[in-house]
Scaffold this motif. Structure first.
Motif, PDB file in Angstrom:
ATOM      1  N   LEU A 282       0.844  -1.211   0.000  1.00 35.98           N
ATOM      2  CA  LEU A 282       0.000   0.000   0.000  1.00 35.98           C
ATOM      3  C   LEU A 282       0.873   1.254   0.000  1.00 35.98           C
ATOM      4  O   LEU A 282       0.584   2.237  -0.684  1.00 35.98           O
ATOM      5  CB  LEU A 282      -0.931   0.003   1.219  1.00 35.98           C
ATOM      6  N   GLU A 283       1.972   1.201   0.764  1.00 34.86           N
ATOM      7  CA  GLU A 283       2.889   2.350   0.837  1.00 34.86           C
ATOM      8  C   GLU A 283       3.582   2.564  -0.518  1.00 34.86           C
ATOM      9  O   GLU A 283       3.701   3.706  -0.992  1.00 34.86           O
ATOM     10  CB  GLU A 283       3.923   2.101   1.947  1.00 34.86           C
ATOM     11  N   LEU A 284       4.014   1.483  -1.128  1.00 35.23           N
ATOM     12  CA  LEU A 284       4.690   1.607  -2.434  1.00 35.23           C
ATOM     13  C   LEU A 284       3.719   2.182  -3.477  1.00 35.23           C
ATOM     14  O   LEU A 284       4.100   3.008  -4.306  1.00 35.23           O
ATOM     15  CB  LEU A 284       5.234   0.241  -2.882  1.00 35.23           C
ATOM     16  N   ILE A 285       2.466   1.772  -3.405  1.00 36.53           N
ATOM     17  CA  ILE A 285       1.447   2.311  -4.324  1.00 36.53           C
ATOM     18  C   ILE A 285       1.277   3.814  -4.072  1.00 36.53           C
ATOM     19  O   ILE A 285       1.190   4.610  -5.005  1.00 36.53           O
ATOM     20  CB  ILE A 285       0.108   1.544  -4.170  1.00 36.53           C
ATOM     21  N   ARG A 286       1.259   4.203  -2.803  1.00 35.36           N
ATOM     22  CA  ARG A 286       1.071   5.626  -2.459  1.00 35.36           C
ATOM     23  C   ARG A 286       2.203   6.505  -3.008  1.00 35.36           C
ATOM     24  O   ARG A 286       1.969   7.590  -3.523  1.00 35.36           O
ATOM     25  CB  ARG A 286       0.997   5.779  -0.920  1.00 35.36           C
ATOM     26  N   ILE A 287       3.423   6.004  -2.939  1.00 33.75           N
ATOM     27  CA  ILE A 287       4.559   6.863  -3.310  1.00 33.75           C
ATOM     28  C   ILE A 287       4.961   6.727  -4.784  1.00 33.75           C
ATOM     29  O   ILE A 287       5.911   7.353  -5.229  1.00 33.75           O
ATOM     30  CB  ILE A 287       5.785   6.596  -2.392  1.00 33.75           C
ATOM     31  N   THR A 288       4.195   5.906  -5.529  1.00 34.93           N
ATOM     32  CA  THR A 288       4.567   5.619  -6.923  1.00 34.93           C
ATOM     33  C   THR A 288       3.440   6.015  -7.867  1.00 34.93           C
ATOM     34  O   THR A 288       2.272   5.743  -7.589  1.00 34.93           O
ATOM     35  CB  THR A 288       4.853   4.098  -7.075  1.00 34.93           C
ATOM     36  N   SER A 289       3.781   6.646  -8.996  1.00 38.63           N
ATOM     37  CA  SER A 289       2.713   7.106  -9.905  1.00 38.63           C
ATOM     38  C   SER A 289       2.400   6.137 -11.038  1.00 38.63           C
ATOM     39  O   SER A 289       1.324   6.181 -11.614  1.00 38.63           O
ATOM     40  CB  SER A 289       3.081   8.470 -10.491  1.00 38.63           C
ATOM     41  N   LYS A 290       3.336   5.254 -11.393  1.00 41.10           N
ATOM     42  CA  LYS A 290       3.063   4.359 -12.534  1.00 41.10           C
ATOM     43  C   LYS A 290       3.053   2.874 -12.183  1.00 41.10           C
ATOM     44  O   LYS A 290       2.069   2.188 -12.427  1.00 41.10           O
ATOM     45  CB  LYS A 290       4.117   4.577 -13.628  1.00 41.10           C
ATOM     46  N   GLU A 291       4.164   2.406 -11.667  1.00 42.82           N
ATOM     47  CA  GLU A 291       4.259   0.954 -11.508  1.00 42.82           C
ATOM     48  C   GLU A 291       5.188   0.536 -10.368  1.00 42.82           C
ATOM     49  O   GLU A 291       6.253   1.115 -10.185  1.00 42.82           O
ATOM     50  CB  GLU A 291       4.784   0.379 -12.829  1.00 42.82           C
ATOM     51  N   VAL A 292       4.749  -0.507  -9.654  1.00 35.67           N
ATOM     52  CA  VAL A 292       5.576  -1.128  -8.614  1.00 35.67           C
ATOM     53  C   VAL A 292       5.931  -2.528  -9.103  1.00 35.67           C
ATOM     54  O   VAL A 292       5.057  -3.255  -9.575  1.00 35.67           O
ATOM     55  CB  VAL A 292       4.792  -1.240  -7.271  1.00 35.67           C
ATOM     56  N   ARG A 293       7.205  -2.893  -9.014  1.00 29.58           N
ATOM     57  CA  ARG A 293       7.619  -4.235  -9.459  1.00 29.58           C
ATOM     58  C   ARG A 293       8.376  -4.937  -8.341  1.00 29.58           C
ATOM     59  O   ARG A 293       9.307  -4.366  -7.772  1.00 29.58           O
ATOM     60  CB  ARG A 293       8.505  -4.151 -10.704  1.00 29.58           C
ATOM     61  N   ILE A 294       7.947  -6.158  -8.046  1.00 27.27           N
ATOM     62  CA  ILE A 294       8.562  -6.924  -6.953  1.00 27.27           C
ATOM     63  C   ILE A 294       9.070  -8.257  -7.509  1.00 27.27           C
ATOM     64  O   ILE A 294       8.344  -8.949  -8.229  1.00 27.27           O
ATOM     65  CB  ILE A 294       7.530  -7.168  -5.821  1.00 27.27           C
ATOM     66  N   PHE A 295      10.316  -8.615  -7.165  1.00 34.63           N
ATOM     67  CA  PHE A 295      10.951  -9.832  -7.691  1.00 34.63           C
ATOM     68  C   PHE A 295      11.851 -10.429  -6.632  1.00 34.63           C
ATOM     69  O   PHE A 295      12.536  -9.664  -5.939  1.00 34.63           O
ATOM     70  CB  PHE A 295      11.786  -9.478  -8.932  1.00 34.63           C
ATOM     71  N   PRO A 296      11.981 -11.711  -6.473  1.00 26.65           N
ATOM     72  CA  PRO A 296      11.158 -12.775  -7.046  1.00 26.65           C
ATOM     73  C   PRO A 296       9.962 -13.044  -6.124  1.00 26.65           C
ATOM     74  O   PRO A 296       9.809 -12.393  -5.096  1.00 26.65           O
ATOM     75  CB  PRO A 296      12.130 -13.963  -7.059  1.00 26.65           C
ATOM     76  N   LEU A 297       9.163 -14.042  -6.476  1.00 26.15           N
ATOM     77  CA  LEU A 297       7.959 -14.317  -5.689  1.00 26.15           C
ATOM     78  C   LEU A 297       8.111 -15.593  -4.858  1.00 26.15           C
ATOM     79  O   LEU A 297       7.153 -16.059  -4.253  1.00 26.15           O
ATOM     80  CB  LEU A 297       6.741 -14.409  -6.616  1.00 26.15           C
ATOM     81  N   VAL A 298       9.321 -16.141  -4.863  1.00 30.97           N
ATOM     82  CA  VAL A 298       9.575 -17.348  -4.058  1.00 30.97           C
ATOM     83  C   VAL A 298      10.193 -16.953  -2.712  1.00 30.97           C
ATOM     84  O   VAL A 298      10.859 -15.928  -2.609  1.00 30.97           O
ATOM     85  CB  VAL A 298      10.527 -18.346  -4.770  1.00 30.97           C
ATOM     86  N   ASN A 299       9.951 -17.808  -1.711  1.00 32.25           N
ATOM     87  CA  ASN A 299      10.492 -17.518  -0.372  1.00 32.25           C
ATOM     88  C   ASN A 299      11.777 -18.315  -0.128  1.00 32.25           C
ATOM     89  O   ASN A 299      12.279 -18.990  -1.035  1.00 32.25           O
ATOM     90  CB  ASN A 299       9.423 -17.802   0.698  1.00 32.25           C
ATOM     91  N   LEU A 300      12.287 -18.237   1.091  1.00 35.32           N
ATOM     92  CA  LEU A 300      13.564 -18.905   1.403  1.00 35.32           C
ATOM     93  C   LEU A 300      13.435 -20.430   1.423  1.00 35.32           C
ATOM     94  O   LEU A 300      14.425 -21.137   1.464  1.00 35.32           O
ATOM     95  CB  LEU A 300      14.105 -18.413   2.755  1.00 35.32           C
ATOM     96  N   GLU A 301      12.190 -20.912   1.377  1.00 34.38           N
ATOM     97  CA  GLU A 301      11.972 -22.372   1.301  1.00 34.38           C
ATOM     98  C   GLU A 301      11.833 -22.806  -0.160  1.00 34.38           C
ATOM     99  O   GLU A 301      11.394 -23.901  -0.459  1.00 34.38           O
ATOM    100  CB  GLU A 301      10.711 -22.780   2.087  1.00 34.38           C
ATOM    101  N   TYR A 302      12.170 -21.906  -1.083  1.00 40.91           N
ATOM    102  CA  TYR A 302      12.144 -22.163  -2.536  1.00 40.91           C
ATOM    103  C   TYR A 302      10.732 -22.418  -3.065  1.00 40.91           C
ATOM    104  O   TYR A 302      10.539 -23.074  -4.069  1.00 40.91           O
ATOM    105  CB  TYR A 302      13.065 -23.356  -2.901  1.00 40.91           C
ATOM    106  N   LYS A 303       9.736 -21.895  -2.365  1.00 41.15           N
ATOM    107  CA  LYS A 303       8.344 -22.070  -2.797  1.00 41.15           C
ATOM    108  C   LYS A 303       7.729 -20.709  -3.065  1.00 41.15           C
ATOM    109  O   LYS A 303       8.094 -19.721  -2.416  1.00 41.15           O
ATOM    110  CB  LYS A 303       7.532 -22.765  -1.700  1.00 41.15           C
ATOM    111  N   LYS A 304       6.765 -20.678  -3.989  1.00 41.62           N
ATOM    112  CA  LYS A 304       6.076 -19.410  -4.251  1.00 41.62           C
ATOM    113  C   LYS A 304       5.391 -18.973  -2.954  1.00 41.62           C
ATOM    114  O   LYS A 304       4.700 -19.780  -2.315  1.00 41.62           O
ATOM    115  CB  LYS A 304       5.056 -19.615  -5.359  1.00 41.62           C
TER     116      LYS A 304
END
Ligand SMILES: C[S@@+](CC[C@H](N)C(=O)[O-])C[C@H]1O[C@@H](n2cnc3c(N)ncnc32)[C@H](O)[C@@H]1O
Length: 207
Positions: A146-168
């Motif tokens: 929500l904070e990243l959306i508030r401070i950004t006007s076009k696009e937020v990108r997050i990478f990767p989507l896996v956790n430390l257990e190697y699972k999504k």
């Protein structure tokens, strides 16, 4: 990692949140882009940072040996190459952080920052959200997004989507169906980069 090829990056003001000791912002700024690195570690002195870089890299590389099969050895052919590459990366960072030549460093952190609304056109987060989902709970992730959306006007990108257990991360589905997160579009995009097996997806939030 972020599949940014179709974006005219020269026109964008980009936040790298949780940038750590990476060289991305430094090297991009040197080429004329406008990247702001944010991380709590920029409060630390240079000696502490350098010692931590060395110790962390050795620790990570020693642990990697036992889990080699969980990674795609394409960009890096082996652990030695990875170690040399990351050593070079943190040296670029330490050298720049010493002089503040190209890097633009701030110490704002998630889930709440002091940035004004729409300060950045694009915000990037890599190797922080979703990865540490056993240490940082769903509420932290939700408030951070929500904070990243508030401070950004076009696009937020997050990478990767896996956790430390190697699972999504199971938080992905929750974010996608969370009615409090309002955006034009939230999609999962493929990244051409994959180091952790299965870690080749980006959460792209069009604000
Ligand atoms: C695994 S490192 C990733 C660094 C860099 N993005 C990369 O991929 O090389 C995670 C970074 O997130 C930073 N971090 C941890 N908690 C944070 C928070 N609440 N807000 C912003 N950064 C945070 C850490 O200090 C660390 O530098």
């Amino acid at each position: 990692m972020f599949n940014l090829f179709e974006i005219d990056l020269e026109k964008e003001k980009i936040l790298d949140m949780g940038a750590g000791v990476s060289s991305f912002g430094i090297e991009a700024n040197k080429m004329g882009f406008n990247i702001i690195n944010s991380d709590k570690i920029y409060n630390f002195d240079i000696k502490t940072l350098e010692d931590k870089c060395k110790a962390d890299l050795s620790l990570i590389c020693s642990k990697l040996e036992n889990v080699k099969d969980k990674y795609v050895w394409k960009f890096f052919s082996n652990i030695k190459e990875l170690k040399n590459y990351h050593k070079k990366t943190y040296e670029i960072f330490i050298n720049d952080f010493n002089h503040h030549e190209y890097g633009k460093y701030v110490t704002e952190t998630l889930p709440q920052t002091g940035f004004k609304d729409n300060t950045f056109s694009i915000s990037l987060v890599f190797h922080l959200l979703f990865m540490y989902n056993s240490h940082l709970d769903y509420e932290f992730h939700k408030q951070s997004i929500l904070e990243l959306i508030r401070i950004t006007s076009k696009e937020v990108r997050i990478f990767p989507l896996v956790n430390l257990e190697y699972k999504k991360s199971s938080f992905i589905e929750k974010i996608l169906s969370d009615n409090d997160i309002k955006a034009k579009e939230i999609i999962i995009e493929k990244s051409p980069y994959e180091f952790v097996k299965g870690g080749n997806e980006i959460l792209a939030i069009k604000v």
